[in-house]
Design a protein around this motif. Sequence first.
Motif, PDB file in Angstrom:
ATOM      1  N   LEU A   1      -0.949  -0.256 -12.251  1.00 18.20           N
ATOM      2  CA  LEU A   1      -1.241  -1.161 -11.141  1.00 18.20           C
ATOM      3  C   LEU A   1      -0.048  -2.063 -10.823  1.00 18.20           C
ATOM      4  O   LEU A   1       0.798  -2.309 -11.689  1.00 18.20           O
ATOM      5  N   PRO A   2       0.006  -2.584  -9.595  1.00 20.24           N
ATOM      6  CA  PRO A   2       1.112  -3.494  -9.256  1.00 20.24           C
ATOM      7  C   PRO A   2       1.031  -4.783 -10.059  1.00 20.24           C
ATOM      8  O   PRO A   2      -0.054  -5.362 -10.210  1.00 20.24           O
TER       9      PRO A   2
ATOM     10  N   ALA B   1      -5.276  -5.552  -4.170  1.00 23.10           N
ATOM     11  CA  ALA B   1      -3.968  -6.206  -4.258  1.00 23.10           C
ATOM     12  C   ALA B   1      -3.370  -6.377  -2.866  1.00 23.10           C
ATOM     13  O   ALA B   1      -2.782  -7.422  -2.550  1.00 23.10           O
ATOM     14  N   ALA B   2      -3.520  -5.373  -2.011  1.00 17.52           N
ATOM     15  CA  ALA B   2      -2.980  -5.447  -0.654  1.00 17.52           C
ATOM     16  C   ALA B   2      -3.707  -6.512   0.167  1.00 17.52           C
ATOM     17  O   ALA B   2      -3.081  -7.235   0.950  1.00 17.52           O
TER      18      ALA B   2
ATOM     19  N   TYR C   1      -5.807  -1.129  -5.834  1.00 19.25           N
ATOM     20  CA  TYR C   1      -4.633  -1.118  -4.964  1.00 19.25           C
ATOM     21  C   TYR C   1      -4.961  -1.767  -3.614  1.00 19.25           C
ATOM     22  O   TYR C   1      -4.158  -2.523  -3.071  1.00 19.25           O
TER      23      TYR C   1
ATOM     24  N   PHE D   1       5.046  -1.571 -11.024  1.00 21.03           N
ATOM     25  CA  PHE D   1       3.708  -1.211 -11.474  1.00 21.03           C
ATOM     26  C   PHE D   1       3.725  -1.025 -12.985  1.00 21.03           C
ATOM     27  O   PHE D   1       4.715  -0.551 -13.551  1.00 21.03           O
TER      28      PHE D   1
ATOM     29  N   ASP E   1     -11.341  -0.523  -5.237  1.00 17.97           N
ATOM     30  CA  ASP E   1     -10.023   0.074  -5.456  1.00 17.97           C
ATOM     31  C   ASP E   1      -9.019  -1.050  -5.731  1.00 17.97           C
ATOM     32  O   ASP E   1      -8.766  -1.892  -4.859  1.00 17.97           O
TER      33      ASP E   1
ATOM     34  N   MET F   1       0.833  -1.204   0.000  1.00 20.06           N
ATOM     35  CA  MET F   1       0.000   0.000   0.000  1.00 20.06           C
ATOM     36  C   MET F   1       0.865   1.250   0.000  1.00 20.06           C
ATOM     37  O   MET F   1       0.560   2.226  -0.693  1.00 20.06           O
TER      38      MET F   1
ATOM     39  N   THR G   1       3.874   1.676  -1.253  1.00 21.06           N
ATOM     40  CA  THR G   1       4.411   1.925  -2.594  1.00 21.06           C
ATOM     41  C   THR G   1       3.322   2.424  -3.530  1.00 21.06           C
ATOM     42  O   THR G   1       3.548   3.317  -4.353  1.00 21.06           O
ATOM     43  N   SER G   2       2.105   1.870  -3.383  1.00 19.41           N
ATOM     44  CA  SER G   2       0.996   2.272  -4.246  1.00 19.41           C
ATOM     45  C   SER G   2       0.653   3.749  -4.077  1.00 19.41           C
ATOM     46  O   SER G   2       0.290   4.425  -5.051  1.00 19.41           O
TER      47      SER G   2
ATOM     48  N   ARG H   1      -0.175   5.933  -7.564  1.00 19.56           N
ATOM     49  CA  ARG H   1      -1.536   6.017  -8.071  1.00 19.56           C
ATOM     50  C   ARG H   1      -1.945   7.420  -8.521  1.00 19.56           C
ATOM     51  O   ARG H   1      -2.660   7.567  -9.522  1.00 19.56           O
TER      52      ARG H   1
END
Length: 321
Positions: free
Chosen positions: A90-91, A226-227, A223, A142, A221, A76, A78-79, A83
């Motif tokens: 996106l990752p 992904a987390a 991101y 990303f 969302d 999160m 790094t995102s 973003r």
Amino acid sequence: MSEQSGLTAQQEASLADLLAILRLEPLGSAQIRIDGVDGEEAVAVSSGAADVFIGQSIKQPHNRVFGGQVLAQALMATSLTVRDEHEGRLPHSLHAYFMRPGDDTLPIRFAVERMRDGRSFSTRRVHAIQHGKPILSLTASFQDPAGGLDHHAEMPEVTAPAELPSLSDLFATIDHPRAQHLAARPADHRYVEGHIAFEPSTEPTAVQHVWMRAIGEIDDDPYVRAAVLAYMSDYSLLEPVLRRHGRTWTDRAMSVASLDHTMWFHRPFDPSAWLLYAQESPSAQGGRGLGIGKVFSEDGTLVATIAQEGMVRVPAGSDGA
């Protein structure tokens, strides 16, 4: 079988805790300084500023931060540096090393270095820090959406999740601290081959299949999604190692800890929907065990591939089959 509409108060609280620890607060920036030696002369190299964020921890029975938590928070962090400047980027992969146990009584600071922003890819490195030392180091990449060649592995045929008991079904009424902790997870896990929480597998196989999903709705969302998957991915990936050797998580003679964790995100997914985590361990040796997992959506689409190596130490002469 329990459904998401019938959550216990403990489960609702655990999901709220998960979403809360993913809401990192910015602290500003800090200068990254790397000290080294050039021949016989000491040198200091500045690599630029890092964006710093802070996040809280979820209490654990053993007072150590759950590895999936710090992994998810680091992703999160790094995102948050990607973003806003690169919408839709996106990752697609992360590579992390767990270096020290985290203290669940303290917040964690995340220092993110902006390694590179290209025309279609961005790379970030983040250190999760407590007591002035890194407990995890993670690099994430990303990518902007792109077309190209497209294929993926087929999902194995296994028992459907509706036909399997959840950990809450199995453990919610058992008066045991570990049982209660399993029942209150923010993720629903259903084991095709049966769990190994307290009793070893009756078959020494290095393969297992686990259906999993977040126990409540997750924001769309990408991101955050992904987390959440990163968080859930750390629960069971070393279990094929234990299953192969007739071990359980309650084996006090055994010492297990995650060493590193790698994820590749292939396609969009919803962690609130059922995902099949197909896992295997191709190798265990030298006090380490390797787990590899493929994550499929319920329609058979491969959405992620994950690998993790862990320290798995057992007393001499008791290394199993």
